[in-house]
Design a protein around this motif. Structure first.
Motif, short mmCIF file in Angstrom:
data_model
loop_
_atom_site.label_atom_id
_atom_site.label_comp_id
_atom_site.label_asym_id
_atom_site.label_seq_id
_atom_site.Cartn_x
_atom_site.Cartn_y
_atom_site.Cartn_z
N GLY A 81 0.79 -1.23 0.00
CA GLY A 81 0.00 0.00 0.00
C GLY A 81 0.82 1.28 0.00
N PHE A 82 2.10 1.18 -0.41
CA PHE A 82 2.91 2.40 -0.50
C PHE A 82 2.76 3.01 -1.89
CE2 PHE A 82 5.50 0.19 2.86
CZ PHE A 82 5.19 1.10 3.87
N GLY A 83 3.53 4.07 -2.14
CA GLY A 83 3.49 4.72 -3.45
C GLY A 83 4.82 4.53 -4.17
N TYR A 84 4.99 5.31 -5.22
CA TYR A 84 6.18 5.17 -6.06
C TYR A 84 7.45 5.73 -5.41
CZ TYR A 84 3.89 2.96 -9.97
OH TYR A 84 3.25 2.04 -10.75
N HIS A 85 7.30 6.65 -4.46
CA HIS A 85 8.51 7.13 -3.76
C HIS A 85 9.15 5.98 -2.98
CE1 HIS A 85 7.20 11.64 -3.65
NE2 HIS A 85 7.77 11.30 -4.79
N GLU A 86 8.29 5.26 -2.26
CA GLU A 86 8.81 4.13 -1.45
C GLU A 86 9.37 3.05 -2.37
OE1 GLU A 86 5.84 5.50 -1.07
OE2 GLU A 86 5.79 6.31 0.97
N TYR A 87 8.66 2.84 -3.50
CA TYR A 87 9.12 1.83 -4.47
C TYR A 87 10.51 2.21 -5.00
CZ TYR A 87 8.88 -1.02 -8.76
OH TYR A 87 9.15 -1.91 -9.77
N ALA A 88 10.66 3.47 -5.40
CA ALA A 88 11.95 3.92 -5.94
C ALA A 88 13.04 3.80 -4.88
CB ALA A 88 11.84 5.37 -6.42
N THR A 89 12.70 4.16 -3.64
CA THR A 89 13.70 4.08 -2.56
C THR A 89 14.17 2.64 -2.37
OG1 THR A 89 12.67 5.96 -1.45
CG2 THR A 89 14.09 4.58 -0.10
N ALA A 90 13.23 1.69 -2.38
CA ALA A 90 13.60 0.28 -2.20
C ALA A 90 14.54 -0.18 -3.32
CB ALA A 90 12.34 -0.59 -2.17
N LEU A 91 14.22 0.21 -4.57
CA LEU A 91 15.06 -0.23 -5.69
C LEU A 91 16.43 0.43 -5.66
CD1 LEU A 91 12.37 -0.50 -8.48
CD2 LEU A 91 13.68 -2.36 -7.45
N MET A 92 16.48 1.67 -5.19
CA MET A 92 17.80 2.32 -5.06
C MET A 92 18.67 1.53 -4.09
SD MET A 92 16.80 6.36 -5.01
CE MET A 92 15.90 7.11 -6.38
N GLU A 93 18.06 1.11 -2.97
CA GLU A 93 18.84 0.36 -1.96
C GLU A 93 19.28 -1.01 -2.51
OE1 GLU A 93 20.12 1.25 0.86
OE2 GLU A 93 19.24 3.25 0.83
N LEU A 94 18.40 -1.67 -3.25
CA LEU A 94 18.79 -2.97 -3.82
C LEU A 94 19.89 -2.79 -4.87
CD1 LEU A 94 15.33 -4.76 -4.21
CD2 LEU A 94 17.17 -5.37 -2.64
N GLY A 95 19.73 -1.78 -5.73
CA GLY A 95 20.71 -1.55 -6.79
C GLY A 95 22.08 -1.21 -6.22
N ARG A 96 22.10 -0.56 -5.07
CA ARG A 96 23.36 -0.18 -4.42
C ARG A 96 24.19 -1.43 -4.09
NH1 ARG A 96 24.04 0.11 0.80
NH2 ARG A 96 25.85 1.25 1.54
N VAL A 97 23.50 -2.56 -3.91
CA VAL A 97 24.21 -3.81 -3.58
C VAL A 97 24.26 -4.74 -4.80
CG1 VAL A 97 24.18 -5.86 -2.11
CG2 VAL A 97 23.67 -3.61 -1.15
N CYS A 98 23.12 -5.03 -5.42
CA CYS A 98 23.12 -5.99 -6.53
C CYS A 98 22.06 -5.61 -7.58
CB CYS A 98 22.88 -7.41 -6.02
SG CYS A 98 22.85 -8.63 -7.36
N GLY A 99 22.53 -5.20 -8.74
CA GLY A 99 21.62 -4.82 -9.82
C GLY A 99 20.78 -6.00 -10.31
N GLY A 100 21.31 -7.21 -10.21
CA GLY A 100 20.58 -8.38 -10.69
C GLY A 100 19.34 -8.66 -9.86
N VAL A 101 19.53 -8.70 -8.54
CA VAL A 101 18.38 -8.94 -7.65
C VAL A 101 17.40 -7.77 -7.79
CG1 VAL A 101 17.65 -9.20 -5.25
CG2 VAL A 101 19.70 -10.38 -6.06
N GLY A 102 17.95 -6.56 -7.88
CA GLY A 102 17.09 -5.38 -8.04
C GLY A 102 16.25 -5.46 -9.30
N LEU A 103 16.85 -5.96 -10.38
CA LEU A 103 16.10 -6.05 -11.64
C LEU A 103 14.93 -7.01 -11.50
CD1 LEU A 103 15.92 -5.23 -14.65
CD2 LEU A 103 17.06 -7.40 -15.14
N SER A 104 15.14 -8.11 -10.79
CA SER A 104 14.05 -9.07 -10.60
C SER A 104 12.90 -8.45 -9.81
CB SER A 104 14.56 -10.33 -9.88
OG SER A 104 15.16 -11.19 -10.83
#
Ligand code: COS
Length: 379
Positions: free
Chosen positions: A63-86
């Motif tokens: 039930g979050f919005g796109y800000h929270e979504y973007a924040t989560a993907l930024m944190e995943l990408g900071r460690v692993c782009g592959g997992v983030g892409l999934s």
């Protein structure tokens, strides 16, 4: 305008950072080397609410919005782009398509399972001979009674093999008819549907990519998403939103590369000083830091428009184009700063660079983003 992360974003950022450091970082080299798609990690992210971030709680999402979504993907990408892409493909493409265009029955049936991670989602638009020119797709569906019979092949499909449910775009009308493409929900195991893993990718190797093959696959008409013939336009809207996710992931990859280069430059000594003291290196770090911030702002701008349900085709393309190019630049500069060490797999730069290279290609190349932007500004 508020440039601070709000409380939800701070909470998500901390949670994802903890998860990524504990569950992803220790394994990411092995997953990358072995091209292993970590389904278990996906399931855990489902438990944390990361597989249905902007899906309403009524459908089992966070039930979050796109800000929270973007924040989560930024944190995943900071460690692993592959997992983030999934995570990006699962949320934006498959789950998003059913959420934005599916019937109430389809939403009730699929969204809770996708949001919890019980189901892994895939999305198929591209074909072996139609990438940027998606409209010319050759996979067809022909109506037979209350079923559609699908034949053809889809290519470069994230989770094509492990996906429990795939949304696929298929021609149901004439070639080049923009009202001649329809979206179908395909469940794993349906007769005539198979998938082959694509191996030897350059980067994002922890994210599974496959070819989908349809041989006389009979799908009930209840699996059509929205109206027959509206699939191409649905897909374009889904890609508009999807580009926020690739932009966010790119910001994460860029930040990860920048942070690793900053650390290295402060520790590595040459000519009697840490190399960060030399302007040749400190100016590279200054460029990287500036461009990462700019990419994040463009990404949050597109996310903000999406949250407000305002047109964001142009801003999504701005963000995706700019952030993905910044990610490549940061990966490349991180490698340059690390010199010979950066050129080995013992240091993180080469993986950031390899993962970044997908960002300028997937969900619309940089060249397609420029087509989208130039069409918008010349309207
Ligand atoms: N939202 C809603 N509708 C859209 C749209 C959007 N963002 N973009 C285009 N459309 C509509 C158009 O309005 C048009 O409708 P009408 O025919 O009723 O006028 C229709 O879709 C066809 O649009 P267009 O003529 O622009 O189609 P093109 O074949 O010229 O393709 C591009 C446009 C190149 C932008 C499109 O094919 C594209 O995005 N290609 C890249 C695909 C991609 O990103 N693939 C990667 C997938 S990896 S997951």
């Amino acid at each position: 305008m508020n440039f601070e992360l709000d409380d939800n974003q701070k909470m998500i950022a901390q949670m994802v950072r903890d998860f990524a450091e504990k569950e992803i970082r220790p394994n990411m080299k092995k997953w990358d080397d072995e091209e292993y798609f970590p389904v278990d990690a996906m399931k855990k992210m489902g438990e944390l609410g990361l597989l249905g971030i902007y899906i309403p709680e009524a459908y089992g999402g966070s039930g979050f919005g796109y800000h929270e979504y973007a924040t989560a993907l930024m944190e995943l990408g900071r460690v692993c782009g592959g997992v983030g892409l999934s995570v990006a493909a699962h949320n934006s493409l498959c789950t998003g398509h059913i959420y934005y265009h599916g019937s109430e029955e389809q939403k009730q049936k699929y969204l809770p399972k996708l949001a919890s991670g019980e189901f892994i989602g895939a999305w198929g638009l591209t074909e072996p001979n139609t990438g940027s020119d998606a409209m010319r797709m050759k996979t067809t569906a022909v109506k037979e009674g209350d079923h559609w019979v699908i034949n053809g092949t889809k290519n470069w499909i994230t989770h094509g093999l492990s996906g429990d449910v795939s949304v696929v775009l298929v021609r149901t009308g004439d070639l080049l008819d923009s009202n001649g493409i329809t979206a179908f929900i395909i469940e794993k195991g349906i007769p005539g549907f198979s998938a082959v893993k694509i191996k030897e990718k350059f980067g994002v190797r922890a994210s599974e990519t496959a070819e989908l093959i349809f041989e006389n696959v009979r799908v009930h008409e209840s699996q059509v998403i929205g109206q027959v013939g509206q699939g191409f336009k649905q897909a374009m809207q889904i890609l508009d939103g999807g580009r926020i996710s690739i932009a966010a992931l790119s910001c994460g990859v860029a930040r990860g590369a920048y942070e690793s280069a900053l650390k290295y430059a402060q520790e590595r000594e040459q000519f009697g000083h840490p190399i960060a003291k030399f302007q040749a290196i400190s100016f590279k770090l200054a460029d990287m830091a500036t461009e990462v911030e700019a990419a994040e702002l463009l990404t949050y701008q597109a996310a903000d428009l999406k949250n407000k349900k305002m047109p964001m085709t142009k801003q999504g393309a701005f963000a995706k184009y700019f952030a993905s190019e910044v990610a490549v630049k940061c990966g490349n500069e991180a490698m340059q700063i690390m010199g010979g060490y950066g050129y080995t797999k013992e240091y993180p730069a080469e993986k950031f660079l390899r993962d970044a290279r997908l960002m300028t290609i997937g969900e619309g190349t940089s060249e397609i983003q420029k087509v989208v932007i130039s069409r918008e500004i010349l309207k």
